[in-house]
Design a protein around this motif. Structure first.
Motif: not given
Length: 85
Positions: A9-12, A17-18, A63-65
């Motif tokens: 999950v990245v802050d755009a 954005r996932t 987040a990184l899962v």
């Protein structure tokens, strides 16, 4: 191993954005590395050759899962077939 999956999950800039990356073939795995301001997810063959790479700025990653592939089928995935007499 095929079935390895990573969600990022990245802050755009006001929205998120996932991204989902998955090992595409049998024998390939996903390696996650981070350093020097980058998070890198690489799909690697059995021999260690990288095939695909995704890079993200570390300060933008929320987040990184990691979802490792199942080694054996779970109890709910095993189906016993019986012949009726």
């Amino acid at each position: 191993m095929k079935g390895d999956r990573v969600e990022i999950v990245v802050d755009a800039g006001g929205t998120t954005r996932t991204y989902e990356l998955e090992a595409t073939r049998a024998g390939r795995r996903l390696d996650v590395t981070h350093g020097r301001g980058l998070v890198e997810v690489t799909e690697v063959t059995r021999g260690g050759t990288p095939t695909r790479t995704a890079r993200f700025m570390a300060n933008r990653v929320i987040a990184l899962v990691e979802h490792p592939a199942e080694q054996r089928p779970a109890a709910g995935e095993v189906v016993t077939l019986r012949r009726s007499a």
